[in-house]
Design a protein around this motif. Structure first.
Motif, PDB file in Angstrom:
ATOM      1  N   GLU A   1       0.826  -1.206   0.000  1.00 42.55           N
ATOM      2  CA  GLU A   1       0.000   0.000   0.000  1.00 42.55           C
ATOM      3  C   GLU A   1       0.863   1.259   0.000  1.00 42.55           C
ATOM      4  O   GLU A   1       0.583   2.232  -0.719  1.00 42.55           O
ATOM      5  CB  GLU A   1      -0.920  -0.012   1.220  1.00 42.55           C
ATOM      6  N   SER A   2       1.936   1.259   0.780  1.00 45.08           N
ATOM      7  CA  SER A   2       2.832   2.420   0.812  1.00 45.08           C
ATOM      8  C   SER A   2       3.515   2.620  -0.532  1.00 45.08           C
ATOM      9  O   SER A   2       3.660   3.753  -1.007  1.00 45.08           O
ATOM     10  CB  SER A   2       3.875   2.244   1.912  1.00 45.08           C
ATOM     11  N   ALA A   3       3.922   1.527  -1.160  1.00 46.72           N
ATOM     12  CA  ALA A   3       4.561   1.623  -2.465  1.00 46.72           C
ATOM     13  C   ALA A   3       3.595   2.141  -3.522  1.00 46.72           C
ATOM     14  O   ALA A   3       3.960   2.953  -4.375  1.00 46.72           O
ATOM     15  CB  ALA A   3       5.115   0.262  -2.883  1.00 46.72           C
ATOM     16  N   ARG A   4       2.350   1.689  -3.445  1.00 51.32           N
ATOM     17  CA  ARG A   4       1.343   2.149  -4.399  1.00 51.32           C
ATOM     18  C   ARG A   4       1.088   3.651  -4.240  1.00 51.32           C
ATOM     19  O   ARG A   4       0.989   4.389  -5.242  1.00 51.32           O
ATOM     20  CB  ARG A   4       0.049   1.366  -4.213  1.00 51.32           C
ATOM     21  N   GLU A   5       0.975   4.121  -2.998  1.00 49.37           N
ATOM     22  CA  GLU A   5       0.754   5.546  -2.763  1.00 49.37           C
ATOM     23  C   GLU A   5       1.928   6.379  -3.278  1.00 49.37           C
ATOM     24  O   GLU A   5       1.734   7.462  -3.844  1.00 49.37           O
ATOM     25  CB  GLU A   5       0.542   5.794  -1.277  1.00 49.37           C
ATOM     26  N   ALA A   6       3.150   5.891  -3.090  1.00 50.51           N
ATOM     27  CA  ALA A   6       4.323   6.609  -3.597  1.00 50.51           C
ATOM     28  C   ALA A   6       4.326   6.664  -5.121  1.00 50.51           C
ATOM     29  O   ALA A   6       4.754   7.656  -5.717  1.00 50.51           O
ATOM     30  CB  ALA A   6       5.598   5.938  -3.086  1.00 50.51           C
ATOM     31  N   THR A   7       3.841   5.598  -5.757  1.00 49.55           N
ATOM     32  CA  THR A   7       3.753   5.593  -7.213  1.00 49.55           C
ATOM     33  C   THR A   7       2.712   6.574  -7.713  1.00 49.55           C
ATOM     34  O   THR A   7       2.930   7.287  -8.702  1.00 49.55           O
ATOM     35  CB  THR A   7       3.422   4.180  -7.726  1.00 49.55           C
ATOM     36  N   VAL A   8       1.579   6.633  -7.037  1.00 50.65           N
ATOM     37  CA  VAL A   8       0.531   7.588  -7.408  1.00 50.65           C
ATOM     38  C   VAL A   8       1.035   9.016  -7.273  1.00 50.65           C
ATOM     39  O   VAL A   8       0.739   9.888  -8.109  1.00 50.65           O
ATOM     40  CB  VAL A   8      -0.726   7.358  -6.550  1.00 50.65           C
ATOM     41  N   ARG A   9       1.841   9.287  -6.238  1.00 49.33           N
ATOM     42  CA  ARG A   9       2.389  10.634  -6.035  1.00 49.33           C
ATOM     43  C   ARG A   9       3.603  10.901  -6.916  1.00 49.33           C
ATOM     44  O   ARG A   9       4.182  11.981  -6.865  1.00 49.33           O
ATOM     45  CB  ARG A   9       2.783  10.815  -4.562  1.00 49.33           C
ATOM     46  N   LYS A  10       4.015   9.916  -7.721  1.00 47.89           N
ATOM     47  CA  LYS A  10       5.161  10.013  -8.629  1.00 47.89           C
ATOM     48  C   LYS A  10       6.471  10.229  -7.882  1.00 47.89           C
ATOM     49  O   LYS A  10       7.417  10.800  -8.431  1.00 47.89           O
ATOM     50  CB  LYS A  10       4.960  11.120  -9.664  1.00 47.89           C
ATOM     51  N   GLU A  11       6.531   9.752  -6.626  1.00 47.98           N
ATOM     52  CA  GLU A  11       7.813   9.717  -5.949  1.00 47.98           C
ATOM     53  C   GLU A  11       8.672   8.607  -6.529  1.00 47.98           C
ATOM     54  O   GLU A  11       9.906   8.698  -6.547  1.00 47.98           O
ATOM     55  CB  GLU A  11       7.602   9.498  -4.452  1.00 47.98           C
ATOM     56  N   ILE A  12       8.031   7.540  -6.976  1.00 54.70           N
ATOM     57  CA  ILE A  12       8.668   6.468  -7.736  1.00 54.70           C
ATOM     58  C   ILE A  12       7.765   6.174  -8.927  1.00 54.70           C
ATOM     59  O   ILE A  12       6.605   6.593  -8.976  1.00 54.70           O
ATOM     60  CB  ILE A  12       8.866   5.191  -6.897  1.00 54.70           C
ATOM     61  N   TYR A  13       8.306   5.476  -9.919  1.00 57.97           N
ATOM     62  CA  TYR A  13       7.540   5.178 -11.128  1.00 57.97           C
ATOM     63  C   TYR A  13       7.267   3.686 -11.288  1.00 57.97           C
ATOM     64  O   TYR A  13       6.768   3.275 -12.325  1.00 57.97           O
ATOM     65  CB  TYR A  13       8.274   5.720 -12.358  1.00 57.97           C
ATOM     66  N   GLY A  14       7.578   2.917 -10.284  1.00 57.56           N
ATOM     67  CA  GLY A  14       7.299   1.495 -10.305  1.00 57.56           C
ATOM     68  C   GLY A  14       7.877   0.834  -9.067  1.00 57.56           C
ATOM     69  O   GLY A  14       8.713   1.424  -8.356  1.00 57.56           O
ATOM     70  N   TYR A  15       7.422  -0.382  -8.807  1.00 61.55           N
ATOM     71  CA  TYR A  15       7.978  -1.099  -7.652  1.00 61.55           C
ATOM     72  C   TYR A  15       7.824  -2.593  -7.866  1.00 61.55           C
ATOM     73  O   TYR A  15       6.938  -3.065  -8.591  1.00 61.55           O
ATOM     74  CB  TYR A  15       7.306  -0.668  -6.346  1.00 61.55           C
ATOM     75  N   LEU A  16       8.722  -3.330  -7.230  1.00 66.52           N
ATOM     76  CA  LEU A  16       8.751  -4.788  -7.296  1.00 66.52           C
ATOM     77  C   LEU A  16       8.298  -5.349  -5.956  1.00 66.52           C
ATOM     78  O   LEU A  16       8.679  -4.841  -4.904  1.00 66.52           O
ATOM     79  CB  LEU A  16      10.170  -5.281  -7.612  1.00 66.52           C
ATOM     80  N   VAL A  17       7.475  -6.398  -6.020  1.00 62.40           N
ATOM     81  CA  VAL A  17       6.975  -7.042  -4.810  1.00 62.40           C
ATOM     82  C   VAL A  17       7.509  -8.471  -4.755  1.00 62.40           C
ATOM     83  O   VAL A  17       7.249  -9.272  -5.658  1.00 62.40           O
ATOM     84  CB  VAL A  17       5.435  -7.060  -4.776  1.00 62.40           C
ATOM     85  N   VAL A  18       8.300  -8.749  -3.720  1.00 61.98           N
ATOM     86  CA  VAL A  18       8.753 -10.116  -3.452  1.00 61.98           C
ATOM     87  C   VAL A  18       7.831 -10.687  -2.386  1.00 61.98           C
ATOM     88  O   VAL A  18       7.839 -10.221  -1.237  1.00 61.98           O
ATOM     89  CB  VAL A  18      10.220 -10.145  -2.978  1.00 61.98           C
ATOM     90  N   PRO A  19       7.009 -11.695  -2.704  1.00 59.42           N
ATOM     91  CA  PRO A  19       5.985 -12.165  -1.757  1.00 59.42           C
ATOM     92  C   PRO A  19       6.591 -12.977  -0.621  1.00 59.42           C
ATOM     93  O   PRO A  19       7.731 -13.450  -0.698  1.00 59.42           O
ATOM     94  CB  PRO A  19       5.090 -13.049  -2.637  1.00 59.42           C
ATOM     95  N   PRO A  20       5.823 -13.200   0.453  1.00 59.75           N
ATOM     96  CA  PRO A  20       6.292 -14.080   1.544  1.00 59.75           C
ATOM     97  C   PRO A  20       6.495 -15.505   1.021  1.00 59.75           C
ATOM     98  O   PRO A  20       5.861 -15.925   0.049  1.00 59.75           O
ATOM     99  CB  PRO A  20       5.149 -14.022   2.565  1.00 59.75           C
TER     100      PRO A  20
END
Length: 392
Positions: free
Chosen positions: A88-107
């Motif tokens: 959720e934090s990564a998604r919010e940062a992407t929406v705010r264009k602080e980052i332009y993508g993110y990778l999720v390594v699952p449990p």
């Protein structure tokens, strides 16, 4: 013969004196275009997108997940700026264009990977910016593809099969990419030249209508027409000739900087490029004269040509192929000189084609030269009527 040359030369000398007397003309005719040349020559840097901010959500925190993260950090396209505790934090940062993508390594990523139970790596990217989104998507796919085959290859090798045999089974068809005319996928190769002239056409339109409109705005039109012996054609052509020479000189310099100093590859010689550029400059000036003749009030016409310049940038075909646009928009694109110039340039640069093979676009630019002739009498009447002197 002397009588014919006299008024034209008088208008020309008068305009040269006006240009020298005001620093505004030097700024908009020389300094601003040269800044555009420098801007387009340096904006793309190395020619590839690098250090795009991305994030990582490592929910496994194992040796395998750290290997994936280190691999992502080693890619020049990416710059891992933040590590997030949840998606959720990564998604919010992407929406705010602080980052332009993110990778999720699952449990349980490492456990599933070693057990062959279909471990999943998910990546998300901001696709509102198509160029950035496409670059991130391609980089993620390239980097993560080897990880998708690792468990199968490891298990097959443990059973006695050779690694090359397993890889040929998993990827039976090997694709090879050979981008034509731009093998390095350098953005500057196919964007610097057209983007400069898209900006340049806006400057040409604005300077042309201002040069004509200032005569009405400052009520100097009587001296202007008298110097032309009350001939509106000689008045307009003599007034605009110095600007034509300056714009063509700047265009030649831009071609030399882009294709000479920066060594952007091109198939044709400099003469075809410069000839098409000169035709484009004159055609754009003629479009500006046509628009000014319809709306001879400087406050109105500057807004009109600004809109026309913006539409020309959109319909030039640089960022989206014109033939695949909505049909009414496609037909409307023929009304803009920059659309025909871009098509001629692409034929010359990438196909080493002659002007004969681009005759529809060349013919369209030549037709623009005739565009002001029917409306010049209207311009003369509008000036003599004084109706537009008080319109800001």
């Amino acid at each position: 013969m002397e009588r014919t040359r006299g008024p034209f030369a008088a208008v020309l000398r008068r305009e040269l004196r006006r240009m020298i007397s005001r620093r505004l003309y030097f700024g908009v005719c020389v300094v601003l275009p040269l800044f555009c040349v420098f801007f387009m020559a340096t904006i793309f840097g190395s020619g590839r997108m690098e250090n795009i901010p991305v994030g990582v959500v490592d929910l496994d925190c194992t040796a395998a997940s750290r290997t994936v993260v280190r691999t992502i950090e080693s890619v020049p396209t990416f710059r891992v700026t933040r590590h997030f505790a949840d998606e959720e934090s990564a998604r919010e940062a992407t929406v705010r264009k602080e980052i332009y993508g993110y990778l999720v390594v699952p449990p349980r990523f490492e456990v599933d990977l070693q057990g062959g139970r279909g471990a999943t790596l998910a990546y998300y990217y901001h696709y509102a910016l198509l160029s950035v989104g496409s670059e991130i998507r391609g980089a993620f796919e390239t980097v993560l593809q080897p990880f998708s085959m690792t468990p199968i290859v490891t298990e097959a090798v443990a059973l006695g099969a050779s690694e090359s045999t397993v890889e040929s089974f998993l990827v039976p068809v090997t694709s090879q990419s050979h981008p034509l005319y731009n093998p390095g996928l350098d953005y500057s190769v196919y964007l610097s030249q057209p983007f400069f002239f898209v900006l340049f056409q806006v400057l040409i339109l604005l300077v042309t209508v201002y040069a004509l409109g200032s005569e009405i705005k400052f009520r100097t039109w009587e001296a202007w027409l008298r110097s032309a012996d009350m001939n509106i054609f000689k008045a307009v052509t003599g007034k605009l000739l110095p600007y034509t020479a300056i714009f063509i000189t700047v265009g030649v310099l831009a071609n030399y900087v882009l294709f000479g100093l920066l060594r952007i590859p091109f198939s044709c010689g400099f003469w075809p490029l410069n000839l098409s550029m000169a035709l484009f400059v004159v055609a754009t000036q003629c479009l500006a004269v046509f628009l000014f003749s319809l709306f001879p009030a400087i406050g109105i016409v500057i807004s009109v040509v600004s809109m026309v310049g913006s539409l020309g940038a959109t319909l030039s075909g640089v960022t989206f192929p014109v033939p695949f646009m909505y049909r009414p928009v496609y037909y409307a694109s023929f009304l803009f000189p920059v659309r025909h110039f871009v098509e001629i340039s692409q034929n010359l640069l990438y196909g080493d084609a002659s002007f004969a093979s681009s005759w529809p676009s060349v013919g369209a630019l030549l037709l623009f030269l005739l565009l002001p002739l029917p409306v010049l009498p209207h311009l003369e009447k509008a000036i003599l009527s004084r109706r537009y002197e008080n319109i800001e």
